[in-house]
Write a protein that holds these residues in place. Structure first.
Motif, mmCIF file in Angstrom:
data_model
loop_
_atom_site.group_PDB
_atom_site.id
_atom_site.type_symbol
_atom_site.label_atom_id
_atom_site.label_comp_id
_atom_site.label_asym_id
_atom_site.label_seq_id
_atom_site.Cartn_x
_atom_site.Cartn_y
_atom_site.Cartn_z
ATOM 1 N N ALA A 169 0.843 -1.188 0.000
ATOM 2 C CA ALA A 169 0.000 0.000 0.000
ATOM 3 C C ALA A 169 0.884 1.244 0.000
ATOM 4 N N CYS A 170 0.359 2.320 -0.558
ATOM 5 C CA CYS A 170 1.129 3.558 -0.677
ATOM 6 C C CYS A 170 0.198 4.744 -0.427
ATOM 7 N N VAL A 171 0.707 5.746 0.273
ATOM 8 C CA VAL A 171 -0.061 6.967 0.535
ATOM 9 C C VAL A 171 0.754 8.158 0.035
ATOM 10 N N ASN A 172 0.183 8.899 -0.908
ATOM 11 C CA ASN A 172 0.829 10.090 -1.440
ATOM 12 C C ASN A 172 -0.161 11.235 -1.494
ATOM 13 N N VAL A 173 0.365 12.439 -1.735
ATOM 14 C CA VAL A 173 -0.491 13.583 -2.030
ATOM 15 C C VAL A 173 -0.254 13.979 -3.484
ATOM 16 N N ALA A 174 -1.153 14.773 -4.021
ATOM 17 C CA ALA A 174 -1.066 15.165 -5.428
ATOM 18 C C ALA A 174 -0.027 16.264 -5.598
ATOM 19 N N ASP A 175 1.242 15.914 -5.367
ATOM 20 C CA ASP A 175 2.336 16.891 -5.426
ATOM 21 C C ASP A 175 2.430 17.557 -6.794
ATOM 22 N N ARG A 176 2.397 16.758 -7.848
ATOM 23 C CA ARG A 176 2.600 17.306 -9.188
ATOM 24 C C ARG A 176 1.468 18.256 -9.562
ATOM 25 N N GLU A 177 0.245 17.863 -9.259
ATOM 26 C CA GLU A 177 -0.896 18.718 -9.577
ATOM 27 C C GLU A 177 -0.826 20.028 -8.796
ATOM 28 N N ALA A 222 -3.796 2.139 6.806
ATOM 29 C CA ALA A 222 -3.331 1.164 5.816
ATOM 30 C C ALA A 222 -2.410 0.135 6.446
ATOM 31 N N LEU A 223 -1.580 0.575 7.396
ATOM 32 C CA LEU A 223 -0.658 -0.373 8.021
ATOM 33 C C LEU A 223 -1.404 -1.334 8.950
ATOM 34 N N THR A 224 -2.372 -0.844 9.715
ATOM 35 C CA THR A 224 -3.125 -1.757 10.581
ATOM 36 C C THR A 224 -3.900 -2.773 9.742
ATOM 37 N N ALA A 225 -4.375 -2.352 8.565
ATOM 38 C CA ALA A 225 -5.049 -3.297 7.665
ATOM 39 C C ALA A 225 -4.071 -4.354 7.172
ATOM 40 N N ALA A 226 -2.839 -3.932 6.868
ATOM 41 C CA ALA A 226 -1.814 -4.888 6.416
ATOM 42 C C ALA A 226 -1.441 -5.859 7.535
ATOM 43 N N LEU A 227 -1.356 -5.346 8.773
ATOM 44 C CA LEU A 227 -1.048 -6.218 9.914
ATOM 45 C C LEU A 227 -2.154 -7.259 10.116
ATOM 46 N N GLN A 228 -3.403 -6.823 9.984
ATOM 47 C CA GLN A 228 -4.513 -7.746 10.157
ATOM 48 C C GLN A 228 -4.515 -8.806 9.071
ATOM 49 N N SER A 229 -4.215 -8.411 7.838
ATOM 50 C CA SER A 229 -4.149 -9.374 6.740
ATOM 51 C C SER A 229 -3.078 -10.424 6.995
ATOM 52 N N THR A 230 -1.935 -9.981 7.522
ATOM 53 C CA THR A 230 -0.863 -10.920 7.844
ATOM 54 C C THR A 230 -1.311 -11.906 8.914
#
Length: 353
Positions: free
Chosen positions: A156-164, A316-324
Motif C-alpha cells: 500500500a502507498c499513501v501520497n499527495v497530489a504533489d505534481r498537480e 493502511a498499516l493496521t489493515a496490512a497487519l490484520q491481513s498478515t
C-alpha cells in the motif's frame, strides 16, 4: 530479595500459574474481582509484569511498528510538518495499543535498525528508496506502507497530489505576469548551490513530483527557470544561494520553493537585500504547515492535509497487519490525497509586467 514470578503470585492468591498469566494477557478470561485480587497481590510483591521479550516470543508479535525516516531523526522533532504527520499516526494507533519506533535509515557495523529492531510492521516515510534499510525491511517480509514514496508493487502507498499542486502554483505565477522564475529545490546529495545543469538529479518522490509539476507549466510557456538546491533543512544555505541570485541584474521576480521551510530562506535573503515581498519578489511554498501563516507576509502555498495523510498511513498499516495475521495478502491500494493552492500575501503582479 527472591525473584518474584507468576508462580509466586499464584501461591499467594491460591490459584494456578495459568490463571495469573491470564490476568495480565487475557483479562477477559477472569472475573473482575479475581483479576483485581491477582493484580493487587502482584503489586504487593513488587512484580512489574511479564517480561516483554518473552511475551513477544510467545505471542509472535512485538506490539510496535517502525517508521523509517532519513539518515537523521532530528527533523522528526524539529520539522512542524513531520511532527503533525507523526502525531496523527500516534493518535490513529492509540486505540490499537501499538507503539511507535522511529528508525534511521543509517546504521553501524553492529546495529542496523531496519534489520535489528523488533517490530510488527513499518511505515517507510521520506526515505531514499534505494536505502539498504528499505531492502532489510522487505527481506524481513514485514507488512509495510510507503508514504511520500514512489509506489511499490505489492504494498500500500499513501501520497499527495504533489505534481498537480505544483502545476497550480506555477500557473498562478504566470497569470501574475512572472517570466523570470527560480526554483528552490531540496536534495541531500549531489550538486548544491546555484545549479546550472537542469538535468541535475532531484531526490525524493515529493521533490521529483513537485519539480515535474513546475516543469510541465514552464516548459509549455517556453520559460527556463534558474535553480538553487540545498538540503531541505539548511535554511542558512538557501538564504545564501537566494541572496546571490537576487543580487543579479536579471534577478528572478518569483520563487517556487519545495516547501514552506525552504521559503523561509528566500524570505531572509529578500530582507537582506531590502527587497519587498510581494512588490519586488513573489514567493510560494508547499505544505501549508504552521510556518506558512507565521511568515510576514503570509505565504502563498499548496496545502496538503498532513494529518489525514498520517491517519491514512496508520490505517493502511493496521489493515496490512490484520491481513498478515489472517494469512491473507496485504492490501496494495494507492491512496492519493488532494492538494489545494492557498493564495496569500506573498505573491503579486510581476514588477516588470
Amino acid at each position: 530479595m527472591p525473584r518474584v514470578t507468576l508462580q509466586t503470585i499464584a501461591d499467594r492468591v491460591g490459584v494456578s500459574r495459568m490463571t495469573v498469566s491470564n490476568a495480565f494477557s487475557r483479562p477477559d478470561q477472569l472475573s473482575p474481582t479475581l483479576r483485581k485480587r491477582i493484580l493487587d497481590a502482584a503489586q504487593d510483591l513488587g512484580y512489574a509484569g511479564p517480561d516483554p521479550t518473552a511475551r513477544a516470543l510467545a505471542k509472535g508479535t512485538t506490539g510496535a511498528i517502525g517508521i523509517l525516516l532519513t539518515d537523521s531523526l532530528r527533523y522528526a522533532f524539529t520539522d512542524l510538518v513531520a511532527g503533525s504527520f507523526l502525531g496523527a499516526i500516534a493518535e490513529e494507533l492509540a486505540p490499537t495499543g501499538l507503539s511507535i519506533t522511529l528508525l534511521t535509515s543509517a546504521g553501524t557495523e553492529d546495529l542496523i535498525p531496519a534489520r535489528d529492531v523488533a517490530m510488527d510492521g513499518a511505515l517507510v516515510y521520506s526515505c531514499d528508496p534505494t536505502s539498504p534499510a528499505v531492502a532489510w525491511l522487505r527481506r524481513r517480509k514485514l507488512p509495510m506502507v510507503f508514504v511520500d514514496q514512489a509506489p511499490v508493487e505489492g504494498y500500500a502507498c499513501v501520497n499527495v497530489a504533489d505534481r498537480e499542486g505544483a502545476r497550480d502554483t506555477a500557473r498562478y505565477l504566470l497569470e501574475l505576469g512572472h517570466t523570470r522564475i527560480a526554483y528552490a529545490l531540496a536534495g541531500a546529495h549531489g550538486q548544491h548551490g546555484l545549479v546550472t545543469d537542469r538535468s541535475v538529479l532531484t531526490e525524493g518522490w515529493a521533490s521529483v513530483q513537485r519539480r515535474l509539476g513546475w516543469d510541465d507549466v514552464l516548459d509549455e510557456a517556453g520559460l527556463t527557470p534558474v535553480i538553487i538546491r540545498e538540503p531541505f533543512e539548511r535554511v542558512d544555505a538557501i538564504r545564501r544561494d537566494a541572496r546571490e541570485l537576487l543580487s543579479r541584474p536579471d534577478r528572478p521576480t518569483a520563487f517556487l520553493c519545495f516547501s514552506d521551510v525552504t521559503a523561509v530562506g528566500v524570505y531572509q535573503a529578500a530582507e537582506d537585500l531590502g527587497l519587498r515581498i510581494p512588490d519586488d519578489l513573489s514567493v510560494t511554498g508547499f505544505d501549508d504547515g504552521p510556518t506558512a501563516s507565521q511568515l510576514r507576509p503570509a505565504l502563498t502555498t499548496v496545502r496538503q492535509d498532513v494529518e489525514e495523510k498520517g491517519r491514512a498511513a496508520a490505517s493502511a498499516l493496521t489493515a496490512a497487519l490484520q491481513s498478515t495475521r489472517d494469512g491473507k495478502p496485504s492490501p496494495t491500494s494507492h491512496i492519493l490525497l488532494p492538494t489545494a493552492l492557498t493564495a496569500r500575501n506573498s505573491t503579486g503582479t510581476a514588477p516588470d509586467s
